[in-house]
Each structure stands twice: as structure tokens, then as C-alpha cells.
Design an enzyme around this catalytic site. Structure first.
Site, PDB file in Angstrom:
ATOM      1  N   GLY A  15       0.815  -1.225   0.000  1.00  0.00           N
ATOM      2  CA  GLY A  15       0.000   0.000   0.000  1.00  0.00           C
ATOM      3  C   GLY A  15       0.840   1.263   0.000  1.00  0.00           C
ATOM      4  N   GLY A  18      -0.560   4.604  -1.408  1.00  0.00           N
ATOM      5  CA  GLY A  18      -1.880   5.011  -0.929  1.00  0.00           C
ATOM      6  C   GLY A  18      -1.824   6.333  -0.181  1.00  0.00           C
ATOM      7  N   ILE A  20      -1.898   7.278   3.017  1.00  0.00           N
ATOM      8  CA  ILE A  20      -0.872   7.434   4.066  1.00  0.00           C
ATOM      9  C   ILE A  20       0.418   6.730   3.677  1.00  0.00           C
ATOM     10  CG2 ILE A  20      -1.385   5.429   5.602  1.00  0.00           C
ATOM     11  CD1 ILE A  20      -0.547   9.115   6.581  1.00  0.00           C
ATOM     12  N   GLY A  21       0.310   5.686   2.830  1.00  0.00           N
ATOM     13  CA  GLY A  21       1.509   4.963   2.380  1.00  0.00           C
ATOM     14  C   GLY A  21       2.538   5.900   1.765  1.00  0.00           C
ATOM     15  N   LYS A  51       3.190   5.194 -12.192  1.00  0.00           N
ATOM     16  CA  LYS A  51       4.536   4.900 -12.692  1.00  0.00           C
ATOM     17  C   LYS A  51       5.516   6.036 -12.373  1.00  0.00           C
ATOM     18  CE  LYS A  51       6.514   3.204 -17.029  1.00  0.00           C
ATOM     19  NZ  LYS A  51       7.270   4.288 -17.639  1.00  0.00           N
ATOM     20  N   LYS A 141      -9.769  -4.495  12.077  1.00  0.00           N
ATOM     21  CA  LYS A 141      -8.483  -4.310  12.769  1.00  0.00           C
ATOM     22  C   LYS A 141      -8.464  -5.097  14.082  1.00  0.00           C
ATOM     23  CE  LYS A 141      -7.324   0.130  10.623  1.00  0.00           C
ATOM     24  NZ  LYS A 141      -7.089   1.578  10.753  1.00  0.00           N
TER      25      LYS A 141
HETATM   26  N1  LIG Z   1      -6.156   8.479  10.925  1.00  0.00           N
HETATM   27  C1  LIG Z   1      -6.870   8.831   9.896  1.00  0.00           C
HETATM   28  O1  LIG Z   1      -7.432   9.951   9.859  1.00  0.00           O
HETATM   29  C2  LIG Z   1      -6.980   7.893   8.723  1.00  0.00           C
HETATM   30  C3  LIG Z   1      -7.528   8.342   7.520  1.00  0.00           C
HETATM   31  C4  LIG Z   1      -7.538   7.466   6.446  1.00  0.00           C
HETATM   32  C5  LIG Z   1      -7.027   6.177   6.584  1.00  0.00           C
HETATM   33  N2  LIG Z   1      -6.515   5.765   7.775  1.00  0.00           N
HETATM   34  C6  LIG Z   1      -5.980   4.399   7.928  1.00  0.00           C
HETATM   35  O2  LIG Z   1      -4.780   4.300   7.172  1.00  0.00           O
HETATM   36  C7  LIG Z   1      -4.639   2.989   6.632  1.00  0.00           C
HETATM   37  C8  LIG Z   1      -4.382   3.100   5.130  1.00  0.00           C
HETATM   38  O3  LIG Z   1      -5.504   3.701   4.520  1.00  0.00           O
HETATM   39  P1  LIG Z   1      -5.366   4.619   3.218  1.00  0.00           P
HETATM   40  O4  LIG Z   1      -6.619   5.417   3.133  1.00  0.00           O
HETATM   41  O5  LIG Z   1      -4.045   5.289   3.221  1.00  0.00           O
HETATM   42  O6  LIG Z   1      -5.369   3.496   2.083  1.00  0.00           O
HETATM   43  P2  LIG Z   1      -5.794   3.658   0.565  1.00  0.00           P
HETATM   44  O7  LIG Z   1      -5.149   4.864  -0.008  1.00  0.00           O
HETATM   45  O8  LIG Z   1      -7.270   3.491   0.416  1.00  0.00           O
HETATM   46  O9  LIG Z   1      -5.161   2.311  -0.068  1.00  0.00           O
HETATM   47  C9  LIG Z   1      -3.794   2.010   0.082  1.00  0.00           C
HETATM   48  C10 LIG Z   1      -3.398   0.931  -0.893  1.00  0.00           C
HETATM   49  O10 LIG Z   1      -3.907  -0.346  -0.519  1.00  0.00           O
HETATM   50  C11 LIG Z   1      -3.862  -1.213  -1.674  1.00  0.00           C
HETATM   51  N3  LIG Z   1      -5.063  -2.034  -1.841  1.00  0.00           N
HETATM   52  C12 LIG Z   1      -5.093  -3.254  -2.396  1.00  0.00           C
HETATM   53  N4  LIG Z   1      -6.324  -3.772  -2.395  1.00  0.00           N
HETATM   54  C13 LIG Z   1      -7.118  -2.852  -1.849  1.00  0.00           C
HETATM   55  C14 LIG Z   1      -8.509  -2.822  -1.583  1.00  0.00           C
HETATM   56  N5  LIG Z   1      -9.314  -3.822  -1.867  1.00  0.00           N
HETATM   57  N6  LIG Z   1      -8.985  -1.732  -0.998  1.00  0.00           N
HETATM   58  C15 LIG Z   1      -8.194  -0.691  -0.697  1.00  0.00           C
HETATM   59  N7  LIG Z   1      -6.855  -0.691  -0.927  1.00  0.00           N
HETATM   60  C16 LIG Z   1      -6.324  -1.759  -1.497  1.00  0.00           C
HETATM   61  C17 LIG Z   1      -3.651  -0.299  -2.888  1.00  0.00           C
HETATM   62  O11 LIG Z   1      -2.276  -0.378  -3.198  1.00  0.00           O
HETATM   63  P3  LIG Z   1      -1.657  -1.241  -4.406  1.00  0.00           P
HETATM   64  O12 LIG Z   1      -2.466  -0.940  -5.626  1.00  0.00           O
HETATM   65  O13 LIG Z   1      -0.267  -0.748  -4.442  1.00  0.00           O
HETATM   66  O14 LIG Z   1      -1.777  -2.663  -3.979  1.00  0.00           O
HETATM   67  C18 LIG Z   1      -3.913   1.088  -2.317  1.00  0.00           C
HETATM   68  O15 LIG Z   1      -3.198   2.112  -2.966  1.00  0.00           O
HETATM   69  C19 LIG Z   1      -5.919   2.235   6.995  1.00  0.00           C
HETATM   70  O16 LIG Z   1      -5.653   1.376   8.077  1.00  0.00           O
HETATM   71  C20 LIG Z   1      -6.895   3.322   7.380  1.00  0.00           C
HETATM   72  O17 LIG Z   1      -7.836   2.908   8.356  1.00  0.00           O
HETATM   73  C21 LIG Z   1      -6.476   6.602   8.827  1.00  0.00           C
END
Ligand SMILES: NC(=O)c1ccc[n+]([C@@H]2O[C@H](COP(=O)([O-])OP(=O)(O)OC[C@H]3O[C@@H](n4cnc5c(N)ncnc54)[C@H](OP(=O)(O)O)[C@@H]3O)[C@@H](O)[C@H]2O)c1
Length: 320
Positions: A15, A18, A20-21, A51, A141
């Protein structure tokens, strides 16, 4: 393996591109001394659509490879764990992919080189109080933590959960006035409750900083849920900072009673469950779900001047 001799060198990130990633990756790649090698495990789709970002990272000076695979494929994950020989895995998978992590952790525990795993958390403390086990957004989680408690021994694999609370950068921009939010173009804000209850925030760049700090402190971080925070402030203090930085005029403010948010939350879970998580999390944050007697910043070497502060975070938000 003794925790005192282990120092992570070869990282694998799920991830990575993404929301936060990206911040986690930027911090990992900027860390000095540099990590020996970083692998990104990514989908075929992301490898194409992002890319340019991947190329920038690959040419940035830290040895990095991109492993293209399917997180749902055991074969792909095993191949990545074997061929890239990571010692530490960082998952920043999105909410839609949280359940996949049971497999990722199990395979990591069996992999010869992997010693440490950070599951995708980076948010609300899911074990904060007696109500936490029943909060709907926490369920995946919590299930992963239970699986790890029941099935994974630290001798096989160390686990660290990085608990950051809400991202200030996202919290100030709410999708609905009922959720609270700040609109500089109208000098208007909506604030949950009376705005006097403190909330512990992390900025998104600081999430990356805290993750690297945890990596630099294995002994202190192993097998813990680390609670980290950039700053702890009230929504009214945030409002005051916005007013100060936009010329000093008072903004128009709508205060949303907690009962109103709770009613909207219940309605959202019945009618539009896809958008309900935000309501629950904002209610939890407004109810004190981000507050601790003491956070773990110092434990991993982060002092009061090492994080972004409210004034800086508002300045950045005003530039967005
Ligand atoms: N504290 C806060 O305010 C807050 C806010 C948002 C999120 N979070 C937490 O941060 C963490 C990451 O969330 P995010 O929003 O950064 O993630 P995101 O951008 O939605 O997704 C991150 C990556 O996960 C991979 N992925 C693969 N299968 C997926 C699927 N079915 N659904 C979603 N993603 C998939 C994709 O990467 P690839 O294409 O490279 O495989 C995607 O780019 C989570 O645990 C979330 O609960 C916290």
C-alpha cells in the site's frame, strides 16, 4: 533473535502509494542512515497508473525494487517474501484490504527472513475503552489483533501497531457540515459539540516520521500498540489559529451537538453504510477517544519540537 541486536535493514511495504503509504514511503526513503533496501509490493494497476511516482522513488538514491503482484495471491506474497528477503514488513493497505492481512501476517511468520510486521493501523485507538469492541469501523483491525494474539508468537514475528489518531490534514476538511470542518474561503467552520474537548492529532508527514522512529527503536516498539501524536488541541484552538492566520476576523461557526452527530451516524449505518465510518470516527474523536495519560512519542525518541505543530499545520492547510 534478540531485540537488542536486531536493526531493520530490508523493508517491504504494502500500500506504499496510498493516502498514508505515500507519506510513510517518503519518510523511509529520506531516512539517514538509509535503509539497505526497500521493496514495494504493488498491484499491476498501480504499477501503471502511478509509474511516475515509482520512478521518482526508484531513482532517489535508496536501493528500491517494485514487486508487482496480487495481495490476494498467496503465491505472489510468498514469492515477494522469498525473493526480496525483507526483515520488516509495513502494511499501509486501505480499509478495503484489511482482512487480507491475516494471510500476510501468517506468511510473514513462516518466512525465513521476516522478523517484524506493522499492520495497517495509523488511526484511531481501537482498544481505547469499553465501547471500542463494538465500534463498527474497528472490527477488521480488532479481528487481526485477535488473530495475532491467538496465533503468532513474538519468537516467530514481532508486531507493532502505530496508532496515530486522526490526520489533522484530513480532519479540517470534512465531507459534511455535520462532521465538523473549516472553510477558509467562507471564513466558516462547523465544530462538533462545544469545541472545548481536546483531540490528539497526527499530521500525515508526521505519521511517516513516527513510523521511521519506531523502526529505529525496535526494542521499545516490539509487540506494542504505540500511541503517537503531533499535537493535542481543542477544535476552538484550531478555529483561533485559522482566524489568526486569515486576518484576525471572527469566523462564523456552527456548533453541531453530539446528539445530532450520533443521530446522523445511526442513519448513515442504516441508509448509506459506505459513508458511515466517517461519522463513527468523528464521534469517537469528539468523545475523547484520542486522549491518553501519556503518549509514546518519547519512547521512540520523538520530542516536542520534532513534530509539526498547530500553527504550521494550519498554514499548510490554508495553502491547499
Ligand atoms: N487516521 C486517519 O485519519 C486515517 C484516515 C484514512 C485512513 N486511515 C488508515 O490508514 C490505513 C491506510 O488507509 P489509506 O486510506 O491510506 O489506504 P488507501 O489509499 O485506500 O489504499 C492504500 C493501498 O492499498 C492497496 N489495496 C489493495 N487492495 C485494496 C482494496 N481492496 N482496498 C483498498 N486498498 C487496497 C492499494 O495499493 P496497491 O495498488 O499498491 O496494492 C492502495 O493504494 C488504513 O488502516 C486506514 O484505516 C487513517
Amino acid at each position: 533473535m534478540s531485540s537488542t541486536t536486531f536493526s531493520p535493514a530490508r523493508l517491504l511495504v504494502f500500500g506504499a502509494t496510498g493516502a498514508i503509504g505515500k507519506y510513510i514511503m517518503e519518510a523511509i526513503l529520506a531516512a539517514r542512515p538509509a535503509f539497505q533496501h526497500v521493496t514495494i509490493f504493488t498491484s499491476a494497476n498501480t504499477a501503471v497508473t502511478k509509474k511516475d511516482l515509482l520512478t521518482r522513488w526508484k531513482t532517489g538514491g535508496v536501493p528500491m525494487s517494485v514487486f508487482v503482484g496480487d495481495v490476494n495471491s498467496e503465491e505472489d506474497v510468498k514469492r515477494a517474501y522469498q525473493s526480496e528477503a525483507p526483515d520488516t514488513i509495513i502494511s499501509a493497505l486501505g480499509r478495503g484490504a484489511l482482512t487480507i492481512q491475516t494471510n500476510l501476517v501468517q506468511l510473514a511468520a513462516q518466512a525465513e527472513t521476516v522478523k517484524w510486521f506493522f499492520p495497517s493501523e495509523y488511526g484511531t485507538d481501537i482498544e481505547h475503552n469499553a465501547k471500542s469492541p463494538n465500534e463498527k469501523p474497528h472490527q477488521h483491525k480488532l479481528a487481526l489483533r485477535k488473530f495475532i494474539r491467538d496465533s503468532i508468537r513474538p519468537e516467530q514475528l514481532h508486531i507493532t501497531y502505530l496508532v496515530t489518531g486522526p490526520y489533522f490534514d484530513m480532519w479540517v476538511h470534512a465531507a459534511s457540515p455535520l462532521l465538523g470542518g473549516f472553510d477558509p474561503s467562507k471564513k466558516a467552520a462547523s465544530i462538533i459539540s462545544d469545541g472545548e474537548a481536546k483531540v490528539g492529532f497526527c499530521t500525515m508527514p508526521d505519521v511517516g516520521k513516527f513510523l521511521v522512529a519506531a523502526l529505529r527503536h525496535p526494542t521499545e516498539s516490539f509487540d506494542k500498540a504505540l500511541k503517537v501524536q503531533s499535537f493535542v488541541v481543542t477544535p476552538n484552538q484550531v478555529l483561533g489559529e485559522y482566524e489568526k492566520q486569515t486576518g484576525g476576523d471572527k469566523w462564523s461557526v456552527t456548533y453541531v451537538p453530539l446528539e445530532e452527530l450520533r443521530a446522523a451516524e445511526t442513519k448513515a449505518w442504516h441508509e448509506t453504510p459506505g459513508s458511515a465510518t466517517g461519522f463513527t470516527l468523528r464521534r469517537i474523536w469528539a468523545e475523547g477517544g484520542t486522549l491518553y495519560e501519556k503518549n509514546d512519542n518519547e519512547l521512540i525518541g520523538i520530542g516536542p519540537d520534532d513534530t509539526e505543530n498547530l500553527a504550521y499545520a494550519v498554514t499548510k492547510a490554508l495553502k491547499q
